[in-house]
Design a protein around this motif. Structure first.
Motif, mmCIF file in Angstrom:
data_model
loop_
_atom_site.group_PDB
_atom_site.id
_atom_site.type_symbol
_atom_site.label_atom_id
_atom_site.label_comp_id
_atom_site.label_asym_id
_atom_site.label_seq_id
_atom_site.Cartn_x
_atom_site.Cartn_y
_atom_site.Cartn_z
ATOM 1 N N LEU A 83 0.923 -1.037 0.055
ATOM 2 C CA LEU A 83 -0.019 -0.364 0.176
ATOM 3 C C LEU A 83 1.065 1.133 -0.425
ATOM 4 C CD1 LEU A 83 -3.418 1.124 0.590
ATOM 5 C CD2 LEU A 83 -2.299 1.740 2.728
ATOM 6 N N GLU A 84 0.695 2.320 -0.931
ATOM 7 C CA GLU A 84 1.200 3.519 -0.457
ATOM 8 C C GLU A 84 0.235 4.208 -0.510
ATOM 9 O OE1 GLU A 84 4.109 5.988 -3.315
ATOM 10 O OE2 GLU A 84 4.534 3.814 -3.250
ATOM 11 N N ILE A 85 0.789 5.782 0.219
ATOM 12 C CA ILE A 85 -0.635 6.916 0.976
ATOM 13 C C ILE A 85 0.483 7.667 1.137
ATOM 14 C CG2 ILE A 85 -2.329 5.149 2.194
ATOM 15 C CD1 ILE A 85 -0.536 6.208 4.931
ATOM 16 N N ASN A 86 -0.433 9.008 1.092
ATOM 17 C CA ASN A 86 0.377 10.071 1.252
ATOM 18 C C ASN A 86 -0.069 10.545 2.746
ATOM 19 O OD1 ASN A 86 0.804 11.151 -1.578
ATOM 20 N ND2 ASN A 86 -1.689 10.900 -1.845
ATOM 21 N N SER A 87 1.319 11.397 2.833
ATOM 22 C CA SER A 87 1.618 11.516 4.304
ATOM 23 C C SER A 87 -0.116 12.830 4.764
ATOM 24 C CB SER A 87 2.301 12.547 5.306
ATOM 25 O OG SER A 87 2.855 13.277 3.923
ATOM 26 N N ASP A 88 -1.790 11.976 5.082
ATOM 27 C CA ASP A 88 -2.359 13.047 5.610
ATOM 28 C C ASP A 88 -2.609 12.067 6.148
ATOM 29 O OD1 ASP A 88 -4.981 14.523 5.444
ATOM 30 O OD2 ASP A 88 -5.038 14.584 3.001
ATOM 31 N N LEU A 89 -3.476 12.761 7.178
ATOM 32 C CA LEU A 89 -4.329 12.286 8.018
ATOM 33 C C LEU A 89 -5.806 10.984 7.498
ATOM 34 C CD1 LEU A 89 -3.411 14.551 11.747
ATOM 35 C CD2 LEU A 89 -2.317 12.247 10.517
ATOM 36 N N LYS A 90 -5.948 11.910 6.616
ATOM 37 C CA LYS A 90 -7.064 11.447 6.100
ATOM 38 C C LYS A 90 -6.457 9.541 5.867
ATOM 39 C CE LYS A 90 -9.358 15.198 4.033
ATOM 40 N NZ LYS A 90 -7.914 16.239 4.122
ATOM 41 N N ASP A 91 -5.491 10.294 5.112
ATOM 42 C CA ASP A 91 -5.522 8.377 4.804
ATOM 43 C C ASP A 91 -5.308 7.522 5.602
ATOM 44 O OD1 ASP A 91 -5.151 9.257 1.981
ATOM 45 O OD2 ASP A 91 -3.291 8.968 1.740
ATOM 46 N N LYS A 111 -7.418 5.693 7.863
ATOM 47 C CA LYS A 111 -8.078 5.150 7.518
ATOM 48 C C LYS A 111 -7.502 3.702 5.943
ATOM 49 C CE LYS A 111 -11.364 7.505 4.678
ATOM 50 N NZ LYS A 111 -10.677 8.967 4.626
ATOM 51 N N LYS A 112 -7.406 4.118 5.149
ATOM 52 C CA LYS A 112 -6.732 3.333 4.384
ATOM 53 C C LYS A 112 -5.620 2.395 5.078
ATOM 54 C CE LYS A 112 -7.135 6.634 -0.130
ATOM 55 N NZ LYS A 112 -5.920 7.500 -0.987
ATOM 56 N N ILE A 115 -3.359 -4.879 15.550
ATOM 57 C CA ILE A 115 -2.917 -4.696 14.484
ATOM 58 C C ILE A 115 -3.212 -3.467 13.515
ATOM 59 C CG2 ILE A 115 -1.460 -5.526 12.049
ATOM 60 C CD1 ILE A 115 -1.931 -7.949 13.751
ATOM 61 N N GLU A 116 -4.857 -3.138 14.042
ATOM 62 C CA GLU A 116 -4.749 -1.747 12.814
ATOM 63 C C GLU A 116 -4.722 -0.617 14.090
ATOM 64 O OE1 GLU A 116 -8.941 -2.068 11.359
ATOM 65 O OE2 GLU A 116 -9.075 -2.946 13.433
ATOM 66 N N VAL A 117 -4.374 -0.777 15.783
ATOM 67 C CA VAL A 117 -4.286 0.158 15.915
ATOM 68 C C VAL A 117 -3.264 1.224 16.095
ATOM 69 C CG1 VAL A 117 -4.152 1.215 18.044
ATOM 70 C CG2 VAL A 117 -6.294 0.100 17.260
ATOM 71 N N ALA A 118 -1.990 0.194 15.910
ATOM 72 C CA ALA A 118 -0.848 -0.353 15.877
ATOM 73 C C ALA A 118 -0.003 0.612 14.750
ATOM 74 C CB ALA A 118 0.436 -0.957 16.795
ATOM 75 N N ALA A 119 -1.002 -0.260 14.228
ATOM 76 C CA ALA A 119 0.142 0.987 12.532
ATOM 77 C C ALA A 119 -0.719 2.104 12.367
ATOM 78 C CB ALA A 119 -1.029 -0.460 11.212
ATOM 79 N N ASN A 120 -2.346 2.179 12.821
ATOM 80 C CA ASN A 120 -2.352 3.810 12.806
ATOM 81 C C ASN A 120 -1.734 4.649 13.474
ATOM 82 O OD1 ASN A 120 -5.064 5.172 11.848
ATOM 83 N ND2 ASN A 120 -4.698 5.543 14.126
ATOM 84 N N GLU A 121 -1.414 4.009 14.447
ATOM 85 C CA GLU A 121 -0.717 4.982 15.535
ATOM 86 C C GLU A 121 1.213 4.924 14.940
ATOM 87 O OE1 GLU A 121 -0.459 6.968 18.753
ATOM 88 O OE2 GLU A 121 -2.634 5.738 18.689
ATOM 89 N N LEU A 122 1.736 4.737 14.255
ATOM 90 C CA LEU A 122 2.766 4.433 13.137
ATOM 91 C C LEU A 122 2.761 5.211 12.505
ATOM 92 C CD1 LEU A 122 5.752 3.399 12.434
ATOM 93 C CD2 LEU A 122 5.156 1.405 11.519
ATOM 94 N N ALA A 123 1.962 5.602 10.990
ATOM 95 C CA ALA A 123 1.560 5.703 10.255
ATOM 96 C C ALA A 123 1.167 7.373 11.034
ATOM 97 C CB ALA A 123 0.041 5.220 9.527
ATOM 98 N N ALA A 124 0.359 7.760 11.770
ATOM 99 C CA ALA A 124 -0.373 9.049 12.195
ATOM 100 C C ALA A 124 1.400 9.701 12.722
ATOM 101 C CB ALA A 124 -0.962 8.906 13.551
#
Length: 139
Positions: free
Chosen positions: A9-17, A19-20, A45-54
């Motif tokens: 997966l590739e996302i942009n550095s945007d908090l809206k991403d 959810k992706k 895992i979802e929560v931890a990944a969300n934290e890391l991306a944020a």
């Protein structure tokens, strides 16, 4: 039993991403044959990944939108690995302050959550200049 699975997966550095990121992590984990990860572990895992991306968005890219974050997921017979790549400011986990649990702070729990959810956590800068976080869950 699986031999090997991979997804990216590739996302942009945007908090809206974010959810992706959560959807990617959940879909990958649920696609692993044999129910290797139960619902509770997938949720964590979802929560931890969300934290890391944020944290990458806020600290590596200083909330600058439009910068790339790449996530690779790999499933093996005995473990699941997630790699996060960014080109922002490097992260030294030893420099992260420990979490404060007395109710005074609403943030600062990301690394604590990540280390509780994953069996192995590594942060480093690779030879290409990418920051990499490698998170592993043993099955």
């Amino acid at each position: 039993e699986i031999n090997f699975m991979e997804s990216n997966l590739e996302i942009n550095s945007d908090l809206k991403d974010l959810k992706k990121v959560r959807r990617f992590m959940r879909c990958f984990c649920m696609a692993i044959p044999g129910g290797a990860l139960n619902e509770d572990r997938i949720g964590m895992i979802e929560v931890a990944a969300n934290e890391l991306a944020a944290n990458i968005i806020k600290h590596a890219y200083l909330n600058q939108p439009g910068e790339p974050i790449k996530i690779s997921a790999y499933a093996y017979p005995d473990k699941v690995c997630f790699e996060f790549f960014d080109r922002g400011i490097g992260f030294d986990p030893k420099a992260a302050p420990p979490p404060v649990f007395d109710g005074r702070k609403e943030s600062g729990f990301g690394m604590h959550i990540i280390k509780r959810v994953f069996d192995d956590v590594m942060f480093f800068r690779d030879e290409s200049g990418n920051n990499r976080a490698v998170l592993t869950v043993r099955i």
